[in-house]
Every structure is written in structure tokens, then in C-alpha cells.
Design a protein around this motif. Structure first.
Motif, PDB file in Angstrom:
ATOM      1  N   CYS A 151       0.896  -1.256   0.036  1.00 60.92           N
ATOM      2  CA  CYS A 151      -0.018  -0.125   0.022  1.00 60.92           C
ATOM      3  C   CYS A 151       0.866   1.163  -0.106  1.00 60.92           C
ATOM      4  O   CYS A 151       0.500   2.361  -0.766  1.00 60.92           O
ATOM      5  CB  CYS A 151      -1.021  -0.135   1.389  1.00 60.92           C
ATOM      6  SG  CYS A 151      -2.167  -1.423   0.996  1.00 60.92           S
ATOM      7  N   CYS A 153       3.865   1.416  -1.510  1.00 63.55           N
ATOM      8  CA  CYS A 153       4.144   1.596  -2.784  1.00 63.55           C
ATOM      9  C   CYS A 153       2.971   2.481  -3.885  1.00 63.55           C
ATOM     10  O   CYS A 153       3.077   3.085  -4.787  1.00 63.55           O
ATOM     11  CB  CYS A 153       4.684   0.367  -3.443  1.00 63.55           C
ATOM     12  SG  CYS A 153       6.048  -0.214  -2.727  1.00 63.55           S
ATOM     13  N   CYS A 154       2.015   1.768  -3.382  1.00 64.07           N
ATOM     14  CA  CYS A 154       0.695   2.150  -4.318  1.00 64.07           C
ATOM     15  C   CYS A 154       0.510   3.661  -3.876  1.00 64.07           C
ATOM     16  O   CYS A 154       0.119   4.517  -4.827  1.00 64.07           O
ATOM     17  CB  CYS A 154      -0.482   1.528  -3.963  1.00 64.07           C
ATOM     18  SG  CYS A 154      -0.487  -0.327  -4.600  1.00 64.07           S
ATOM     19  N   THR A 158       0.600   6.769  -6.912  1.00 61.47           N
ATOM     20  CA  THR A 158      -0.627   7.745  -7.239  1.00 61.47           C
ATOM     21  C   THR A 158      -0.403   9.094  -7.051  1.00 61.47           C
ATOM     22  O   THR A 158      -1.166   9.958  -7.474  1.00 61.47           O
ATOM     23  CB  THR A 158      -1.749   7.328  -6.379  1.00 61.47           C
ATOM     24  OG1 THR A 158      -1.571   7.516  -5.008  1.00 61.47           O
ATOM     25  CG2 THR A 158      -2.310   6.009  -6.756  1.00 61.47           C
ATOM     26  N   TYR A 198      -8.700  -2.735  -4.539  1.00 62.76           N
ATOM     27  CA  TYR A 198      -8.259  -2.476  -5.903  1.00 62.76           C
ATOM     28  C   TYR A 198      -9.481  -2.245  -6.996  1.00 62.76           C
ATOM     29  O   TYR A 198      -9.480  -1.653  -7.820  1.00 62.76           O
ATOM     30  CB  TYR A 198      -7.354  -3.480  -6.591  1.00 62.76           C
ATOM     31  CG  TYR A 198      -6.128  -3.577  -6.011  1.00 62.76           C
ATOM     32  CD1 TYR A 198      -5.196  -2.574  -6.447  1.00 62.76           C
ATOM     33  CD2 TYR A 198      -5.606  -4.423  -5.141  1.00 62.76           C
ATOM     34  CE1 TYR A 198      -3.888  -2.601  -5.972  1.00 62.76           C
ATOM     35  CE2 TYR A 198      -4.179  -4.564  -4.725  1.00 62.76           C
ATOM     36  CZ  TYR A 198      -3.448  -3.484  -5.026  1.00 62.76           C
ATOM     37  OH  TYR A 198      -1.887  -3.531  -4.669  1.00 62.76           O
ATOM     38  N   ASP A 203      -9.697   2.161  -7.135  1.00 61.08           N
ATOM     39  CA  ASP A 203      -8.404   2.192  -7.776  1.00 61.08           C
ATOM     40  C   ASP A 203      -7.977   3.500  -8.294  1.00 61.08           C
ATOM     41  O   ASP A 203      -8.754   3.813  -9.484  1.00 61.08           O
ATOM     42  CB  ASP A 203      -8.438   1.108  -8.806  1.00 61.08           C
ATOM     43  CG  ASP A 203      -6.964   0.947  -9.511  1.00 61.08           C
ATOM     44  OD1 ASP A 203      -5.974   1.575  -9.000  1.00 61.08           O
ATOM     45  OD2 ASP A 203      -6.834   0.126 -10.400  1.00 61.08           O
ATOM     46  N   THR A 205      -5.172   4.152  -9.521  1.00 63.41           N
ATOM     47  CA  THR A 205      -4.167   4.003 -10.693  1.00 63.41           C
ATOM     48  C   THR A 205      -4.598   3.484 -11.810  1.00 63.41           C
ATOM     49  O   THR A 205      -3.944   3.377 -12.673  1.00 63.41           O
ATOM     50  CB  THR A 205      -3.102   3.117 -10.377  1.00 63.41           C
ATOM     51  OG1 THR A 205      -3.600   1.905 -10.046  1.00 63.41           O
ATOM     52  CG2 THR A 205      -2.516   3.648  -8.820  1.00 63.41           C
TER      53      THR A 205
END
Length: 207
Positions: A151, A153-154, A158, A198, A203, A205
Motif C-alpha cells: 500500500c 508503494c501504491c 498515485t 483495488y 483504484d 491508478t
């Protein structure tokens, strides 16, 4: 209109190709319309007494882009963003990228984000679960910290304007993945949380 002093300081870092794509595919027409859209979303967010959220320009802009500048879609996404953090507090609270455990997990190389992009300008994520020693995960690191690393990294991705416009390309390398990996990472409880995290409209991304 809910305007903040830093609004006028925002300068997009997108190149001409990305700006063209943002206009054609995300309905991001010009600087004036973009600012108006963000300020409208901010005004709505400030009216939601339960919603404790940052309202700086860059933060809110990614929600507008994620939903092609639909106010309703951006509001739903912002709400779900915080609801998911509430549902899975162990994944999102007290996140420190310098934390020893997080650093050790990421150094396994199970979740790699190369600097290079694909031909469509997307950032690439390579996930190799087999690189995780599940015995060490369970006895030393803790499974929640693995998801916290993902999370983190996500969240980092973003914030990247090019990701907001072009999206991501995620490659899953299942070589040598064991049943232990699958059952631990995608067990009933975690699997449901991952899908909720996700799935649209969560999401950010999505290209």
C-alpha cells in the motif's frame, strides 16, 4: 468556492503528450477548469463533517483525474479511499518508509517498480510473491507489514502525475509460488480486503 492560497502555485509536471491525453481521455481541459473542479471537490469535502481528509490541490486532483473529472465519481472515490483505510488500519497507520521491517520486506524484490516505462507511458510494477519467505513473514515480519509495504508503494505511485494520466502496468510473476503464498496472501479475509482496495471505484491508478 473553497480556494486555498497554494492553488495558484500548482504547476503541472506533465509533458505535452500527457497533457494531450489528459485532455482527450480525462476531460482535463485547461488550467482554469482544472482549478474550478478541484475547488468544487474541496468545498464538498469540507462540508462532510465525518470526512477528515487533506484538501491540498495535488491530493484532490488525483481523485478528479481518476474519475475523468466527474464530481460524483471523484466524491465516491475519495469516500472509498478513506473507508478502505478505516477497514484495514494495520495496513495504513503509522507507515514509515524507513521502518526496518518495511525496508527488509521491500529489499526481497517481491514488489519492484522499475524507473523505465512501457510504450504507453505507464509505470510498471512487477510482483514476484515467490521471493517472500513465508516462514519469515509469519514469524518475523508479520503479514500486515507485507500489505503495508504494498500500500505504501501504491500511495507513492498515485502521487505521480504521469501515473494519474497513463496508469500502471502490473506484471504478476507466479514462478515458484507455493500454496503457502496463495493461502497467506489471498486467504478469505485478506483476499476480500485486497479486492475491495483495488476494485473500482477505489483504484486511483486506473488509466
Amino acid at each position: 468556492m473553497a480556494v486555498e492560497p497554494d492553488d495558484v502555485k500548482f504547476v503541472s509536471a506533465l509533458d505535452d503528450a500527457a497533457k494531450k491525453k489528459a485532455k482527450e481521455e480525462l476531460n482535463e481541459l485547461n488550467d482554469k477548469d482544472r482549478a474550478l473542479a478541484v475547488q468544487t471537490l474541496r468545498q464538498w469535502a469540507l462540508q462532510q463533517k465525518w470526512l477528515k481528509t487533506p484538501t491540498d490541490f495535488g491530493f484532490l486532483l488525483r481523485f478528479m483525474r481518476a474519475r475523468k473529472f466527474s464530481q460524483l465519481g471523484a466524491r465516491q472515490t475519495l469516500e472509498n479511499y478513506w473507508k478502505q483505510k478505516t477497514k484495514s488500519p494495520a495496513w495504513f497507520r503509522n507507515v514509515d518508509p524507513h521502518d526496518k521491517t518495511i525496508v527488509e520486506i521491500l529489499k526481497t524484490g517481491f514488489y519492484i517498480i522499475p524507473k523505465a516505462r512501457d510504450k504507453q507511458g505507464r509505470r510498471i510494477v512487477i510482483e514476484q510473491l515467490a521471493k517472500l519467505d513465508m516462514t519469515k513473514v509469519k514469524k518475523t515480519w508479520g503479514l500486515d507489514n507485507v500489505f503495508k509495504a504494498i500500500c505504501l508503494c501504491c500511495e507513492y505511485l498515485t502521487k505521480d502525475e504521469t501515473v494519474q494520466v497513463h496508469g500502471l502496468c502490473v506484471l504478476l510473476d507466479d514462478t515458484d509460488v507455493s500454496m503457502s503464498h496463495i493461502m497467506s496472501m489471498m486467504g478469505q479475509e485478506n483476499g476480500k480486503k485486497i479486492m475491495e482496495y483495488y476494485q473500482e471505484p477505489n483504484d486511483l491508478t486506473r488509466p
